[in-house]
Write a protein that holds these residues in place. Structure first.
Motif, PDB file in Angstrom:
ATOM      1  N   ALA A 169      -3.886  18.115   3.718  1.00 24.49           N
ATOM      2  CA  ALA A 169      -4.588  18.057   2.349  1.00 24.49           C
ATOM      3  C   ALA A 169      -4.880  19.659   1.957  1.00 24.49           C
ATOM      4  O   ALA A 169      -5.984  20.123   1.684  1.00 24.49           O
ATOM      5  CB  ALA A 169      -5.716  17.389   2.185  1.00 24.49           C
TER       6      ALA A 169
ATOM      7  N   LYS B  60      -7.400  17.067   6.140  1.00 29.80           N
ATOM      8  CA  LYS B  60      -7.500  15.671   5.581  1.00 29.80           C
ATOM      9  C   LYS B  60      -9.272  15.195   5.670  1.00 29.80           C
ATOM     10  O   LYS B  60      -9.598  14.433   4.705  1.00 29.80           O
ATOM     11  CB  LYS B  60      -6.734  14.924   6.119  1.00 29.80           C
TER      12      LYS B  60
ATOM     13  N   ALA C 268      -4.026  20.288  10.171  1.00 36.38           N
ATOM     14  CA  ALA C 268      -3.758  19.053   9.132  1.00 36.38           C
ATOM     15  C   ALA C 268      -4.890  18.162   9.375  1.00 36.38           C
ATOM     16  O   ALA C 268      -5.281  17.762   8.340  1.00 36.38           O
ATOM     17  CB  ALA C 268      -2.338  18.223   9.827  1.00 36.38           C
TER      18      ALA C 268
ATOM     19  N   ASP D 277       3.134  24.750  -3.421  1.00 31.92           N
ATOM     20  CA  ASP D 277       1.588  25.405  -3.312  1.00 31.92           C
ATOM     21  C   ASP D 277       1.861  26.874  -3.286  1.00 31.92           C
ATOM     22  O   ASP D 277       2.805  27.469  -2.836  1.00 31.92           O
ATOM     23  CB  ASP D 277       1.140  25.048  -1.812  1.00 31.92           C
TER      24      ASP D 277
ATOM     25  N   ASP E  61       6.673  23.876  -0.632  1.00 29.67           N
ATOM     26  CA  ASP E  61       6.962  23.077  -1.615  1.00 29.67           C
ATOM     27  C   ASP E  61       6.188  22.986  -2.824  1.00 29.67           C
ATOM     28  O   ASP E  61       5.384  21.939  -3.428  1.00 29.67           O
ATOM     29  CB  ASP E  61       6.897  21.752  -1.035  1.00 29.67           C
TER      30      ASP E  61
ATOM     31  N   LYS F 240       3.277  20.103   5.993  1.00 33.32           N
ATOM     32  CA  LYS F 240       3.401  19.384   4.878  1.00 33.32           C
ATOM     33  C   LYS F 240       4.133  17.878   5.282  1.00 33.32           C
ATOM     34  O   LYS F 240       3.566  17.052   4.560  1.00 33.32           O
ATOM     35  CB  LYS F 240       4.752  20.031   4.181  1.00 33.32           C
ATOM     36  N   MET F 241       4.701  17.904   6.334  1.00 36.17           N
ATOM     37  CA  MET F 241       5.316  16.481   6.669  1.00 36.17           C
ATOM     38  C   MET F 241       4.063  15.757   7.278  1.00 36.17           C
ATOM     39  O   MET F 241       4.054  14.486   7.027  1.00 36.17           O
ATOM     40  CB  MET F 241       6.344  16.766   8.095  1.00 36.17           C
ATOM     41  N   GLN F 242       2.986  16.122   7.838  1.00 38.32           N
ATOM     42  CA  GLN F 242       2.057  15.771   8.178  1.00 38.32           C
ATOM     43  C   GLN F 242       0.884  15.343   7.007  1.00 38.32           C
ATOM     44  O   GLN F 242      -0.067  14.945   7.245  1.00 38.32           O
ATOM     45  CB  GLN F 242       1.125  16.266   9.401  1.00 38.32           C
ATOM     46  N   LYS F 243       1.402  15.701   6.004  1.00 38.57           N
ATOM     47  CA  LYS F 243       0.665  15.471   4.663  1.00 38.57           C
ATOM     48  C   LYS F 243      -0.910  16.155   4.776  1.00 38.57           C
ATOM     49  O   LYS F 243      -1.993  15.643   4.346  1.00 38.57           O
ATOM     50  CB  LYS F 243       0.543  13.879   4.313  1.00 38.57           C
TER      51      LYS F 243
END
Length: 484
Positions: free
Chosen positions: A308, A272, A268, A150, A148, A303-306
């Motif tokens: 970083a 973060k 993930a 990146d 997406d 990506k769904m789990q955001k």
């Protein structure tokens, strides 16, 4: 890398058939189509690649003394036939869809028009080249879509199935959308960006992690990405990286392009937490790169789990297309020229309707919605058929013919996507650079609807037949059924 002689990169039966044609004095001009029946990885489209290598292969197609001596040693080929091979060169025509174009099942990616002995010889090498690079370009496109926006770096050389797969896989990956490769030879040969960080062995070779980081930063202050998971990512790696970043900043020589790389653990969670630590220390512009057996599905979930993460290094699953390791392209006879110079359509039939071929000398028109520029369908028709975009165009599924769409005149545009590459044995096509092909591929994917690009259950783009082609195909099938 020295150019390799690929003339004998062929299946044995191509040569035995050639000798059969030679002995029977059967060398009429024919048409063969290269096409595939299903998109790899259950994707909604494929990306064609490898044409430049096909061109190099055909340009350098000749049997050396060593080649002929080897074939003589097999004691199966006549001296007359070997003499013919010693003076062999390709004299035919080749049409192809340019590299980086999005393509779909059943449509010819490449068309060979040549005397049957010549057309038969080139089958294996063309399929080998097109199948491999189209597979990797398509797999890469899926991974790039999952990222997406990146950056995706191709890191697969050490896991590729040999040097050629690593080299040309990297080329195809760049066409599919990677921003760089770890493969230095690919960088040299194809003029593409090379990228990389360092390994755990760099850290382990120093007395401690901090010293390893500091020395690396001294050498590469303008491109410093530190691998932080050698010992403990959050308790050791990230704090030591921050310490080095801070020391350079306080010395008045801040690092210009810098960050960390994660190569293990829960990406993930770790990304973060690392982002929080970097931001709290005042290094909001530090990037986070991740690797570790990534593919499009893991990227999608991260990506769904955001997570970083700003960029991704993808290796094994990209360079091998691990979940779908073959493209499935085939090479089928479509027409034979008669004594009057007309191409007589030929068809292969099968109890499996998906394996029934489309006969004749064909071309492809791509149809776009005029308002949005999005791809509506592809239309396979006979070469020479012409269309007026001001008139209504009826499209119908060649198998489920009741599925029809009528495009009103003036609402659509068309372009022919097969272009001449060789004419009378001479190359008439200039291959763009790999980065130019990659830019074109990105434009091509922008013409697809989002529904076609999604990873799961993508919308199928229709590949239709012209009425004239459909009628000829149906007539041939009817004749076959009557003769049975």
């Amino acid at each position: 890398m020295n150019r390799q002689d690929l003339t004998l990169l062929t299946d044995f039966y191509e040569l035995t058939m050639m000798q059969g044609y030679y002995e029977e004095k059967q060398n009429e001009t024919v048409i063969f189509d290269v096409f595939f029946r299903q998109n790899p990885c259950s994707n909604g489209y494929s990306v064609c690649a490898g044409l430049e290598q096909v061109i190099d292969y055909v340009k350098n197609l000749n049997f050396t003394y060593e080649d002929v001596d080897y074939l003589r040693s097999l004691h199966i080929f006549s001296e007359d036939f070997l003499h013919y091979l010693s003076g062999f060169h390709f004299s035919g025509d080749i049409y192809a869809i340019p590299e980086g174009t999005v393509v779909f099942p059943k449509e010819p990616l490449l068309k060979v028009i040549a005397p049957i002995m010549e057309a038969q010889l080139v089958e294996t090498a063309i399929l080998n080249i097109i199948n491999h690079q189209s597979l990797i370009a398509t797999k890469t496109s899926r991974i790039v879509f999952a990222a997406d926006g990146d950056g995706i770096m191709e890191f697969g050389l050490r896991r590729a199935q040999g040097p050629d797969a690593g080299l040309y896989g990297a080329r195809a990956a760049m066409i599919g959308g990677c921003v760089g490769t770890s493969n230095v030879l690919a960088g040299q040969l194809f003029d593409v960006p090379v990228m990389g960080t360092h390994a755990h062995s760099w850290i382990m070779s120093f007395k401690d992690e901090y010293t390893a980081f500091k020395n690396y930063a001294k050498m590469y202050p303008d491109n410093c990405t530190l691998l932080v998971d050698t010992y403990d990512t959050l308790k050791s790696g990230v704090p030591n990286a921050i310490r080095v970043f801070r020391e350079f900043k306080e010395s008045g020589h801040p690092l210009k392009k810098y960050g960390i790389r994660l190569d293990s653990g829960d990406l993930a969670y770790l990304s973060k937490e690392a982002r929080k630590m970097l931001d709290a220390a005042g290094f909001e512009d530090a990037t986070i790169c991740a690797s570790n057996d990534l593919d499009e599905f893991l990227l999608h979930d991260l990506k769904m789990q955001k997570a970083a993460i700003d960029s991704w290094g993808v290796g094994t699953n990209l360079i091998t297309s691990k979940d779908c390791p073959s493209f499935g392209g085939v090479y089928k006879l479509a027409a034979i020229k008669n004594q009057d110079g007309e191409f007589i359509p030929k068809i292969k039939i099968s109890e499996n309707t998906e394996k029934i071929t489309n006969p004749g000398n064909k071309t492809i028109y791509r149809i776009y919605d005029k308002e949005t520029g999005k791809l509506k369908a592809d239309l396979i028709c006979f070469a020479g058929e012409e269309y007026d975009t001001n008139e209504d165009l009826l499209l119908f599924d060649p198998i489920e013919t009741w599925k029809k769409t009528r495009l009103p005149g003036g609402t659509y545009t068309m372009r022919e996507i097969l272009v001449p590459v060789f004419i009378n044995g001479e190359c008439v096509y200039n291959s763009p650079s790999v980065m130019e092909i990659a830019a074109y591929c990105k434009q091509e994917k922008d013409t697809l609807w989002d529904e076609t690009k999604r990873l799961f259950y993508p919308h199928r783009i229709h590949v239709d037949l012209s009425q004239k082609l459909y009628d000829v195909k149906k007539s041939l099938l009817d004749q076959m059924s009557i003769s049975d």
